[in-house]
Design a protein around this motif. Structure first.
Motif, PDB file in Angstrom:
ATOM      1  N   GLU A  74       0.809  -1.212   0.000  1.00 40.89           N
ATOM      2  CA  GLU A  74       0.000   0.000   0.000  1.00 40.89           C
ATOM      3  C   GLU A  74       0.846   1.268   0.000  1.00 40.89           C
ATOM      4  OE1 GLU A  74      -2.885  -0.088   3.159  1.00 40.89           O
ATOM      5  OE2 GLU A  74      -3.387  -2.169   2.718  1.00 40.89           O
ATOM      6  N   GLN A  75       2.170   1.114   0.177  1.00 45.30           N
ATOM      7  CA  GLN A  75       3.068   2.262   0.204  1.00 45.30           C
ATOM      8  C   GLN A  75       4.262   2.010  -0.705  1.00 45.30           C
ATOM      9  OE1 GLN A  75       4.156   2.464   4.362  1.00 45.30           O
ATOM     10  NE2 GLN A  75       2.718   4.136   4.708  1.00 45.30           N
ATOM     11  N   VAL A  76       4.697   3.074  -1.355  1.00 42.76           N
ATOM     12  CA  VAL A  76       5.920   3.039  -2.134  1.00 42.76           C
ATOM     13  C   VAL A  76       6.775   4.216  -1.689  1.00 42.76           C
ATOM     14  CG1 VAL A  76       4.887   4.295  -4.084  1.00 42.76           C
ATOM     15  CG2 VAL A  76       6.933   2.934  -4.440  1.00 42.76           C
ATOM     16  N   LYS A  77       8.054   3.940  -1.452  1.00 44.12           N
ATOM     17  CA  LYS A  77       8.994   4.993  -1.050  1.00 44.12           C
ATOM     18  C   LYS A  77       9.984   5.192  -2.175  1.00 44.12           C
ATOM     19  CE  LYS A  77      12.139   6.440   2.626  1.00 44.12           C
ATOM     20  NZ  LYS A  77      12.840   7.331   1.741  1.00 44.12           N
ATOM     21  N   LEU A  78      10.059   6.423  -2.655  1.00 47.08           N
ATOM     22  CA  LEU A  78      10.985   6.763  -3.729  1.00 47.08           C
ATOM     23  C   LEU A  78      12.217   7.424  -3.130  1.00 47.08           C
ATOM     24  CD1 LEU A  78       8.403   8.275  -6.227  1.00 47.08           C
ATOM     25  CD2 LEU A  78       9.250   5.935  -6.139  1.00 47.08           C
ATOM     26  N   SER A  79      13.385   6.989  -3.570  1.00 46.02           N
ATOM     27  CA  SER A  79      14.607   7.632  -3.082  1.00 46.02           C
ATOM     28  C   SER A  79      14.729   9.027  -3.682  1.00 46.02           C
ATOM     29  CB  SER A  79      15.843   6.780  -3.388  1.00 46.02           C
ATOM     30  OG  SER A  79      16.051   6.693  -4.772  1.00 46.02           O
ATOM     31  N   ASP A  80      15.612   9.822  -3.126  1.00 45.32           N
ATOM     32  CA  ASP A  80      15.727  11.244  -3.473  1.00 45.32           C
ATOM     33  C   ASP A  80      16.037  11.521  -4.943  1.00 45.32           C
ATOM     34  OD1 ASP A  80      15.145  11.959  -0.890  1.00 45.32           O
ATOM     35  OD2 ASP A  80      17.248  12.117  -0.290  1.00 45.32           O
ATOM     36  N   ASN A  81      16.778  10.660  -5.578  1.00 45.78           N
ATOM     37  CA  ASN A  81      17.239  10.958  -6.939  1.00 45.78           C
ATOM     38  C   ASN A  81      16.394  10.298  -8.027  1.00 45.78           C
ATOM     39  OD1 ASN A  81      18.044   8.427  -6.242  1.00 45.78           O
ATOM     40  ND2 ASN A  81      20.063   8.552  -7.185  1.00 45.78           N
ATOM     41  N   VAL A  82      15.227   9.788  -7.680  1.00 47.41           N
ATOM     42  CA  VAL A  82      14.379   9.083  -8.636  1.00 47.41           C
ATOM     43  C   VAL A  82      13.580  10.072  -9.475  1.00 47.41           C
ATOM     44  CG1 VAL A  82      12.333   7.600  -8.804  1.00 47.41           C
ATOM     45  CG2 VAL A  82      14.180   6.972  -7.282  1.00 47.41           C
ATOM     46  N   SER A  83      13.521   9.812 -10.778  1.00 43.27           N
ATOM     47  CA  SER A  83      12.635  10.579 -11.648  1.00 43.27           C
ATOM     48  C   SER A  83      11.565   9.633 -12.187  1.00 43.27           C
ATOM     49  CB  SER A  83      13.409  11.245 -12.793  1.00 43.27           C
ATOM     50  OG  SER A  83      13.920  10.274 -13.663  1.00 43.27           O
ATOM     51  N   ILE A  84      10.488  10.207 -12.702  1.00 42.19           N
ATOM     52  CA  ILE A  84       9.366   9.401 -13.172  1.00 42.19           C
ATOM     53  C   ILE A  84       8.811  10.015 -14.444  1.00 42.19           C
ATOM     54  CG2 ILE A  84       7.754  10.635 -11.682  1.00 42.19           C
ATOM     55  CD1 ILE A  84       6.264   7.901 -11.377  1.00 42.19           C
ATOM     56  N   ASP A  85       8.357   9.156 -15.354  1.00 39.78           N
ATOM     57  CA  ASP A  85       7.733   9.642 -16.579  1.00 39.78           C
ATOM     58  C   ASP A  85       6.311   9.081 -16.665  1.00 39.78           C
ATOM     59  OD1 ASP A  85       7.984   6.996 -17.446  1.00 39.78           O
ATOM     60  OD2 ASP A  85       9.492   7.433 -18.960  1.00 39.78           O
ATOM     61  N   SER A  86       5.651   9.284 -17.783  1.00 40.42           N
ATOM     62  CA  SER A  86       4.253   8.871 -17.915  1.00 40.42           C
ATOM     63  C   SER A  86       4.084   7.353 -17.838  1.00 40.42           C
ATOM     64  CB  SER A  86       3.645   9.421 -19.201  1.00 40.42           C
ATOM     65  OG  SER A  86       4.374   8.982 -20.323  1.00 40.42           O
ATOM     66  N   ALA A  87       5.065   6.593 -18.283  1.00 41.00           N
ATOM     67  CA  ALA A  87       4.986   5.134 -18.155  1.00 41.00           C
ATOM     68  C   ALA A  87       5.020   4.738 -16.678  1.00 41.00           C
ATOM     69  CB  ALA A  87       6.136   4.463 -18.907  1.00 41.00           C
TER      70      ALA A  87
ATOM     71  N   GLN B  36     -10.406  -0.023  -2.700  1.00 42.28           N
ATOM     72  CA  GLN B  36     -10.864   1.200  -2.041  1.00 42.28           C
ATOM     73  C   GLN B  36      -9.726   1.997  -1.413  1.00 42.28           C
ATOM     74  OE1 GLN B  36     -13.550   1.441  -3.498  1.00 42.28           O
ATOM     75  NE2 GLN B  36     -15.087   1.558  -1.886  1.00 42.28           N
ATOM     76  N   LYS B  37      -8.563   1.406  -1.292  1.00 49.89           N
ATOM     77  CA  LYS B  37      -7.418   2.092  -0.696  1.00 49.89           C
ATOM     78  C   LYS B  37      -6.677   2.884  -1.765  1.00 49.89           C
ATOM     79  CE  LYS B  37      -6.884  -1.510   2.715  1.00 49.89           C
ATOM     80  NZ  LYS B  37      -6.049  -2.587   3.199  1.00 49.89           N
ATOM     81  N   LYS B  38      -5.912   3.873  -1.322  1.00 49.69           N
ATOM     82  CA  LYS B  38      -5.097   4.670  -2.227  1.00 49.69           C
ATOM     83  C   LYS B  38      -3.634   4.309  -2.037  1.00 49.69           C
ATOM     84  CE  LYS B  38      -8.145   8.674  -2.142  1.00 49.69           C
ATOM     85  NZ  LYS B  38      -8.210  10.122  -1.968  1.00 49.69           N
ATOM     86  N   LEU B  39      -2.879   4.323  -3.114  1.00 49.04           N
ATOM     87  CA  LEU B  39      -1.442   4.098  -3.037  1.00 49.04           C
ATOM     88  C   LEU B  39      -0.794   5.303  -2.370  1.00 49.04           C
ATOM     89  CD1 LEU B  39       1.049   2.382  -3.748  1.00 49.04           C
ATOM     90  CD2 LEU B  39       1.124   3.590  -5.939  1.00 49.04           C
ATOM     91  N   GLN B  40      -0.018   5.061  -1.329  1.00 50.64           N
ATOM     92  CA  GLN B  40       0.706   6.130  -0.644  1.00 50.64           C
ATOM     93  C   GLN B  40       2.103   6.219  -1.247  1.00 50.64           C
ATOM     94  OE1 GLN B  40       0.582   5.719   3.630  1.00 50.64           O
ATOM     95  NE2 GLN B  40      -1.440   4.775   3.512  1.00 50.64           N
ATOM     96  N   ILE B  41       2.423   7.389  -1.756  1.00 42.60           N
ATOM     97  CA  ILE B  41       3.731   7.607  -2.384  1.00 42.60           C
ATOM     98  C   ILE B  41       4.540   8.521  -1.478  1.00 42.60           C
ATOM     99  CG2 ILE B  41       4.954   8.415  -4.415  1.00 42.60           C
ATOM    100  CD1 ILE B  41       2.357   7.925  -6.003  1.00 42.60           C
ATOM    101  N   ILE B  42       5.611   7.997  -0.950  1.00 42.93           N
ATOM    102  CA  ILE B  42       6.476   8.724  -0.025  1.00 42.93           C
ATOM    103  C   ILE B  42       7.708   9.202  -0.794  1.00 42.93           C
ATOM    104  CG2 ILE B  42       7.833   8.551   2.097  1.00 42.93           C
ATOM    105  CD1 ILE B  42       5.836   6.215   2.843  1.00 42.93           C
ATOM    106  N   GLY B  43       8.028  10.468  -0.658  1.00 42.54           N
ATOM    107  CA  GLY B  43       9.187  11.036  -1.340  1.00 42.54           C
ATOM    108  C   GLY B  43       8.933  11.328  -2.805  1.00 42.54           C
TER     109      GLY B  43
END
Length: 82
Positions: free
Chosen positions: A27-40, A54-61
């Motif tokens: 239910e949670q994802v933690k992204l490190s400081d130097n991560v970038s993300i694109d549309s994919a 019914q739950k939402k994905l929690q994105i940390i960082g």
């Protein structure tokens, strides 16, 4: 919690697609400081969040570019961004 320390792009999605069912139970994802993300990467996160029901994905960082993509594609209701 699932930790990501690499860019979340088409290469990431291709690499992790076969394991997505195991990843999508988190239910949670933690992204490190130097991560970038694109549309994919965002599409991968959208599918992940939808798998949680019914739950939402929690994105940390979440990097600023992810917040912009979420707003642009109007999928803010699928996530809790921290």
């Amino acid at each position: 919690m699932f930790a990501i320390e690499e860019n979340v792009d088409v290469k990431f999605v291709e690499k992790n697609w076969t394991n997505r069912k195991k990843i999508f139970i988190e239910e949670q994802v933690k992204l490190s400081d130097n991560v970038s993300i694109d549309s994919a990467g965002l599409a991968f996160f959208v599918l992940w969040s939808k798998e949680l029901g019914q739950k939402k994905l929690q994105i940390i960082g979440a990097p600023r570019e992810l917040v912009k993509l979420v707003d642009t594609f109007k999928v803010t209701d699928l996530f809790v961004i921290q």
